[in-house]
Design a protein around this motif. Structure first.
Motif, mmCIF file in Angstrom:
data_model
loop_
_atom_site.group_PDB
_atom_site.id
_atom_site.type_symbol
_atom_site.label_atom_id
_atom_site.label_comp_id
_atom_site.label_asym_id
_atom_site.label_seq_id
_atom_site.Cartn_x
_atom_site.Cartn_y
_atom_site.Cartn_z
ATOM 1 N N GLU A 229 41.174 34.249 40.076
ATOM 2 C CA GLU A 229 41.147 33.864 41.350
ATOM 3 C C GLU A 229 39.749 33.932 42.123
ATOM 4 O O GLU A 229 39.389 33.052 42.911
ATOM 5 N N THR A 230 39.110 35.135 41.996
ATOM 6 C CA THR A 230 37.884 35.169 42.664
ATOM 7 C C THR A 230 37.249 36.211 41.957
ATOM 8 O O THR A 230 37.538 36.759 41.056
ATOM 9 N N ASN A 231 35.834 36.306 42.275
ATOM 10 C CA ASN A 231 34.908 37.311 41.635
ATOM 11 C C ASN A 231 34.718 38.503 42.604
ATOM 12 O O ASN A 231 34.370 38.515 43.978
ATOM 13 N N VAL A 232 34.189 39.929 41.980
ATOM 14 C CA VAL A 232 33.832 40.968 42.699
ATOM 15 C C VAL A 232 32.308 40.594 43.309
ATOM 16 O O VAL A 232 31.412 39.891 42.597
ATOM 17 N N GLY A 233 32.435 40.895 44.782
ATOM 18 C CA GLY A 233 31.079 40.779 45.370
ATOM 19 C C GLY A 233 31.083 39.440 46.344
ATOM 20 O O GLY A 233 30.351 39.355 47.348
ATOM 21 N N PHE A 234 32.023 38.092 45.849
ATOM 22 C CA PHE A 234 31.927 37.104 46.738
ATOM 23 C C PHE A 234 32.270 37.301 47.945
ATOM 24 O O PHE A 234 31.719 36.910 49.168
ATOM 25 N N SER A 438 32.563 45.349 50.617
ATOM 26 C CA SER A 438 33.738 45.186 51.410
ATOM 27 C C SER A 438 35.067 46.197 50.898
ATOM 28 O O SER A 438 35.118 46.421 49.747
ATOM 29 N N LYS A 439 35.880 46.258 51.710
ATOM 30 C CA LYS A 439 37.153 47.199 51.158
ATOM 31 C C LYS A 439 37.796 46.542 50.389
ATOM 32 O O LYS A 439 38.279 46.862 49.118
ATOM 33 N N PHE A 440 37.777 45.348 50.071
ATOM 34 C CA PHE A 440 38.470 44.332 49.391
ATOM 35 C C PHE A 440 37.692 44.438 47.784
ATOM 36 O O PHE A 440 38.320 44.582 46.799
ATOM 37 N N ASP A 441 36.240 44.227 47.869
ATOM 38 C CA ASP A 441 35.343 44.222 46.788
ATOM 39 C C ASP A 441 35.764 45.532 46.025
ATOM 40 O O ASP A 441 35.446 45.856 44.908
ATOM 41 N N CYS A 442 35.723 46.597 46.960
ATOM 42 C CA CYS A 442 35.829 47.888 46.403
ATOM 43 C C CYS A 442 37.079 48.246 45.556
ATOM 44 O O CYS A 442 36.988 48.889 44.535
ATOM 45 N N ASP A 443 38.095 47.604 46.320
ATOM 46 C CA ASP A 443 39.694 48.069 45.608
ATOM 47 C C ASP A 443 39.490 46.991 44.229
ATOM 48 O O ASP A 443 39.961 47.479 43.370
ATOM 49 N N TYR A 444 39.179 45.843 44.428
ATOM 50 C CA TYR A 444 39.168 44.805 43.263
ATOM 51 C C TYR A 444 38.232 45.337 41.998
ATOM 52 O O TYR A 444 38.860 45.375 40.760
ATOM 53 N N ALA A 445 37.072 45.614 42.158
ATOM 54 C CA ALA A 445 36.175 46.169 41.033
ATOM 55 C C ALA A 445 36.692 47.299 40.562
ATOM 56 O O ALA A 445 36.783 47.579 39.412
ATOM 57 N N TYR A 446 37.382 48.425 41.390
ATOM 58 C CA TYR A 446 38.131 49.688 40.849
ATOM 59 C C TYR A 446 39.231 49.368 39.917
ATOM 60 O O TYR A 446 39.306 49.878 38.704
ATOM 61 N N VAL A 447 39.865 48.539 40.247
ATOM 62 C CA VAL A 447 41.301 47.919 39.739
ATOM 63 C C VAL A 447 40.811 47.470 38.294
ATOM 64 O O VAL A 447 41.325 47.465 37.018
ATOM 65 N N LEU A 448 39.828 46.407 38.342
ATOM 66 C CA LEU A 448 39.413 45.924 37.116
ATOM 67 C C LEU A 448 38.738 46.858 36.073
ATOM 68 O O LEU A 448 38.861 46.636 34.930
ATOM 69 N N GLY A 449 37.942 47.838 36.690
ATOM 70 C CA GLY A 449 37.326 48.997 35.667
ATOM 71 C C GLY A 449 38.737 49.762 35.042
ATOM 72 O O GLY A 449 38.651 49.956 33.722
ATOM 73 N N HIS A 450 39.875 49.902 35.892
ATOM 74 C CA HIS A 450 40.920 50.537 35.147
ATOM 75 C C HIS A 450 41.789 49.561 34.163
ATOM 76 O O HIS A 450 42.013 50.025 33.140
#
Length: 616
Positions: A229-234, A438-450
């Protein structure tokens, strides 16, 4: 120097506060027990390319999608991954830095250590070059302490080189074999994840046990498809740029005598420019996709801007803000053709000083028409993917130059009676790349790592970590994985009446000119142009109002493809449970009639038309 990687940062008070923020995990990833459910085998989004992709990726094409579910999920076919041996995993930053990249590593390391403290995560130093040279840093929570929720890629460094040639692929294979890696995680965008897919295929073909996993991280926001749907950092890039644009707009409104031309990131696609427009409401935005779709020339766009300046002048408004993506210059057909000639001559070894004399007559005429500073920039050697060095071509200054010349001409002829046109130009290309995410990118990236860990634990190869339903709170996110080959397309090129196919690859997703986001822009275009409804979202927020805001483009589009696939599977399972041997004739007839209609419609929709698209 390699010794500089991984050293503790000196943090400001805000950075220290951000480093203490712990992103939330969706329920399906919480705890040490996660179920994985495999769906049906995947296919290519474009049926016309399916055969080519399957031949190029015989070992990794057609793999099923995977859904990760909470341990208590009542799904009969879901498997619990009960064994978690110690793993050796490598991770590498590829491509340009994008805010949030460090959190992917944090999430991956945490998941590895939670499931087996003896697992090891090796970071390759200096991007793909470090991978080839086997330069690594063993990562720990202590090393990551000052990089959590921080911007940049300076923990490990990066390169933008591709893993493309036989020599490079062999070097990557040798590194993974020598280091005895169970998996290699590649963090990057379209090109990097195409490389990840090729590595996964090559590793499988050569019986290398290393699994390859991709993570969608790119500031351009162009790694979008039915699974992503979207990319980390956008989100971060657009929020930071939108504030800068809004500050400039306020300045324009205050001075009332300048037009600001602002060039933004976006090579093949205009997602950043579109998102920033919807957040900050500038007077105009010129999208690459619009220009390409209407085959507009440089002179057409110049006239459009001049007409807008004149219309605003008639309302005694002699200021404005105009956005454009950096890839715009290549979308003008005449400039693109000129660049093709220039790049062809450069590849032949012709020096930049001698190129002008060897251009075709029409190309030479256009080249000489352009101002000297643009000529010099067009002569730069192309990048590794044969595109122009777009960050170095000052399209905003070119348009400002052409508009000023035309407005002076109109002023002299008396067709324009406003004030003299004045322009100020900016390129917002680097200011946001190292921002605190951003808070969204922090959460999204962390979840993708898991998720990357669970892909590895499930033994999957050639997959991209995915999260859908992102516009909703984290506890509603759907986590999964999809084969990278299912996201590939095959570009076709026509020349002199002959059509040839390119190699299967992930291609940048462009702005959908029939989509809801573009329609929202069109609905507001006139108001933005004439009414100065500038909007300032303010600085990046981590708490309070605005902290949980997500990209407008993400919220407007109705996506959640993986969720719908799962919903469809539930319907199919329900049909199977009802229509069994022994059911009534009426039930059987109703099912047959309904299924016949559905399959006929789907067959028509999915059959390619002679023009290469779908029938409907």
């Amino acid at each position: 120097m390699d010794s500089d990687y991984g050293i503790a940062r000196e943090l400001s008070d805000l950075q220290k506060l951000r480093s203490q923020y712990k992103p939330e995990l969706p329920p399906c990833l919480q705890g040490t027990t996660v179920r994985v459910e495999f769906g049906d085998a995947t296919t290519a989004a474009d049926p016309t390319g399916a055969h080519t992709i399957s031949r190029a990726f015989p070992h990794t094409y057609g793999q099923p999608i995977a859904h990760f579910l909470r341990a208590t999920a009542k799904v009969p076919d879901a498997q619990i991954i009960s064994e978690h041996p110690a793993l050796r995993v490598g991770v590498v930053f590829c491509g340009r830095q994008s805010p949030g990249g460090h959190n992917v590593i944090w999430g991956l390391l945490e998941a590895l250590k939670v499931h087996n403290p003896k697992s090891i995560l090796l970071g390759f130093l200096g991007g793909s070059q470090g991978l080839f040279a086997q330069k690594t840093l063993e990562l720990s929570d202590e090393i990551l302490a000052t990089y959590k929720n921080q911007g940049g890629y300076d923990l490990l460094g990066r390169t933008q080189d591709q893993i493309k040639t036989t020599e490079q692929v062999n070097a990557a294979l040798n590194a993974c074999t020598t280091l005895k890696l169970d998996a290699l995680v590649i963090i990057g965008g379209v090109t990097s994840n195409t490389d990840a897919a090729q590595l996964a295929e090559t590793f499988a073909e050569r019986n290398c046990p290393t699994k390859v996993v991709g993570i969608p991280v790119t500031l351009n926001g162009d790694l979008k498809n039915q699974f992503v749907e979207t990319n980390v950092g956008f989100d971060t890039i657009c929020k930071v740029n939108s504030q800068l644009i809004s500050n400039v707009a306020t300045d324009a409104l205050s001075a009332e005598k300048y037009y600001y031309f602002i060039r933004l990131m976006g090579r093949k696609a205009s997602h950043v420019a579109l998102e920033c427009t919807l957040q900050s409401h500038p007077n105009m935005v010129i999208l690459t996709e619009e220009v390409a779709d209407s085959k507009l020339t440089l002179f057409d766009i110049t006239k459009q801007i001049c007409d807008a300046v004149q219309a605003r002048g008639e309302q005694d408004k002699h200021h404005g803000v105009i956005l454009l993506p950096e890839g715009l210059i290549e979308s003008f057909p005449e400039v693109y053709a000129l660049l093709q000639e220039i790049h062809g001559l450069l590849r032949q070894g012709v020096s930049a000083d001698n190129i002008s004399a060897q251009l075709s007559p029409w190309a030479s005429a256009l080249f000489e028409f352009l101002p000297p500073f643009i000529r010099k920039q067009l002569l730069l050697h192309p990048e590794s993917d044969d595109s122009a060095q777009l960050s170095q071509i000052e399209t905003e200054k070119l348009l400002a130059h052409l508009v000023e010349a035309e407005m002076n001409k109109r002023l002299k002829e008396g067709t324009y009676k406003g004030k003299k046109f004045n322009a100020i130009c900016h390129f917002f290309g680097y200011q946001a790349r190292g921002s605190l995410p951003s808070k969204f990118d922090c959460d999204y990236a962390y979840v993708l790592g898991h998720i990357a860990y669970h892909i590895i634990a499930a033994g999957l190869n050639g997959y991209l970590a995915t999260v859908t339903n992102l516009k909703n709170p984290v506890n509603k996110w759907r986590c999964g994985a999809a084969p990278i080959t299912a996201m590939m397309t095959v570009k076709r090129y026509g020349r002199h009446g002959v059509s040839t196919s390119g190699k299967p690859a992930l291609h940048p997703a462009t702005v959908d000119l029939k989509g809801k986001t573009y329609e929202l822009l069109r609905q507001n275009a006139s108001k933005f142009l004439m009414d100065d409804v500038y909007r300032n979202p303010g600085p990046l927020q981590f708490e309070g109002p605005g902290a949980d805001a997500k990209p407008v483009t993400l919220c407007v589009e109705d996506q959640d493809y993986m969720g719908r696939i799962k919903h469809l599977q539930e319907y199919l399972d329900k049909v199977r449970s009802i229509v069994k041997p022994g059911c009534s004739q009426d039930v059987l007839k109703a099912a047959l009639c309904s299924m016949a209609s559905v399959t006929e419609i789907l067959s028509i929709i999915s059959t390619p038309s002679p023009s290469g698209g779908n029938s409907l």
